[in-house]
Scaffold this active site. Structure first.
Site, mmCIF file in Angstrom:
data_model
loop_
_atom_site.group_PDB
_atom_site.id
_atom_site.type_symbol
_atom_site.label_atom_id
_atom_site.label_comp_id
_atom_site.label_asym_id
_atom_site.label_seq_id
_atom_site.Cartn_x
_atom_site.Cartn_y
_atom_site.Cartn_z
ATOM 1 N N GLU A 60 46.531 42.928 -31.743
ATOM 2 C CA GLU A 60 45.759 43.536 -30.655
ATOM 3 C C GLU A 60 46.472 43.441 -29.316
ATOM 4 O O GLU A 60 46.458 44.392 -28.530
ATOM 5 C CB GLU A 60 44.375 42.892 -30.576
ATOM 6 C CG GLU A 60 43.408 43.306 -31.659
ATOM 7 C CD GLU A 60 43.647 42.609 -32.985
ATOM 8 O OE1 GLU A 60 43.029 43.002 -33.989
ATOM 9 O OE2 GLU A 60 44.472 41.660 -33.005
ATOM 10 N N HIS A 129 33.108 36.419 -35.593
ATOM 11 C CA HIS A 129 33.073 37.872 -35.781
ATOM 12 C C HIS A 129 31.733 38.481 -35.388
ATOM 13 O O HIS A 129 31.455 39.619 -35.742
ATOM 14 C CB HIS A 129 33.357 38.226 -37.245
ATOM 15 C CG HIS A 129 34.720 37.871 -37.722
ATOM 16 N ND1 HIS A 129 35.142 36.579 -37.836
ATOM 17 C CD2 HIS A 129 35.758 38.644 -38.106
ATOM 18 C CE1 HIS A 129 36.391 36.556 -38.292
ATOM 19 N NE2 HIS A 129 36.782 37.806 -38.464
#
Length: 326
Positions: A60, A129
């Site tokens: 990312e 998450h």
């Protein structure tokens, strides 16, 4: 009107914008050959090719940073993160670069990019998450933050976000990708910074965004049927810029407010809204503003514990009855 799933509405917005403007491209993990982790980009590689639908490594920091540079060079990247939890790896690129380049270069550079993906809890994904991160990104000037719920809004807001000159944080929901709704056949852009009333009401206003809007609508039905409480449901849609006038108008009409936020209570969006509304509309309030948020602890994995932590219809009803003294 077309009946589309939210994922299909997002895809339609991206496809139309890529056909309209060859500077627009999509980049992220599995967006090309795999058709997207959530099938949002299904079929786009076949139409636009690998120069504009780009698979990236699991990095990312790298591909978000590349997107910032591409935007500064005049392109209009759409960066997909598989979940907003993973964006924290690229926090420096988003906060110290994308959000600040315009100010630090006195407007010589702009960063017209969209970073999009699912936000908040899904099911049984654990604490790393399952976080809702609107408040983190909305904290910084230079970023616009969208958190959408319906297919029509996803379509109209994403098109506006892609055309915006500033970096836009675009938050969806993994659990809502399959939600169906009507989307106009003609191109319809929704301006950033405009809330919408999902349900009219006179006794109190429920304020929320993203998938918690569905919990608010369900709670409003129960409140009307079982307790005779008429609840307005206000969907902010955009967290920054915030539609403060819509909030003030709602309080002037219903005189009570409950804010429903998926996310931690401390320094959250609900706390900010509560402060602003009470500062501006104190005399219009007939009861204190209440917040329904996640409990102040990290998300558990077990299903029964997950349901205790995040906002629920029952907790929304309890708060609404409290402000209405019923």
């Amino acid at each position: 009107m077309a009946q589309l799933q939210l994922r299909e509405a997002l895809r339609r917005a991206m496809v139309e914008e890529m056909r309209r403007d060859d500077r627009v491209f999509l980049m992220g993990e599995e967006v090309a050959n795999y058709d997207g982790a959530y099938k949002v980009s299904q079929g786009m590689l076949e139409e636009f090719g690998e120069r504009r639908i780009i698979d990236t490594p699991i990095s990312e920091n790298g591909f978000v940073g590349l997107g910032v540079g591409a935007a500064m060079a005049g392109l209009r990247p759409i960066i997909e993160v598989m979940t907003w939890n993973f964006s924290l790896v690229a926090y420096d690129q988003i906060i110290n670069n994308a959000a600040k380049i315009v100010q630090m270069t006195a407007g010589q550079y702009t960063v017209p990019m969209v970073i999009r993906g699912p936000n908040g809890a899904a099911e049984n994904l654990g604490s790393q998450h399952s976080q809702a991160l609107e408040s983190i990104f909305a904290h910084f000037p230079g970023l616009k933050v969208v958190s959408t719920s319906t297919p029509a809004d996803a379509y109209g807001l994403l098109k506006s976000a892609i055309r915006d000159p500033d970096p836009v944080i675009f938050m969806e929901s993994e659990l809502a990708y399959g939600v169906k709704g009507e989307v106009p056949d003609d191109e319809t852009l929704i301006p950033l910074g405009e809330a919408v009333t999902r349900r009219e009401g006179s006794d109190l206003t429920l304020v929320s965004w993203n998938k918690q809007i569905f919990s608010c609508l369900e709670a409003a039905d129960v409140l009307q049927k079982e307790y005779g409480i008429s609840a307005q449901v206000l969907d902010l849609r955009t967290i920054r810029p915030l539609d403060e006038q819509a909030l003030y108008d709602a309080v002037a009409r219903t005189h009570r407010m409950v804010i429903v936020q998926e996310g931690f209570p401390f320094a959250g969006i609900a706390a900010e809204i509560s402060a602003r509304v009470q500062e501006a509309c104190f005399d219009a309030l007939d009861a204190p503003i209440l917040r329904v948020t996640n409990l102040d602890l990290n998300q558990p994995y077990a299903t029964n514990l997950e349901k205790l932590v995040i906002p629920s219809v029952a907790r929304i009803i309890q708060a609404a009855r409290a402000v209405c003294n019923r």
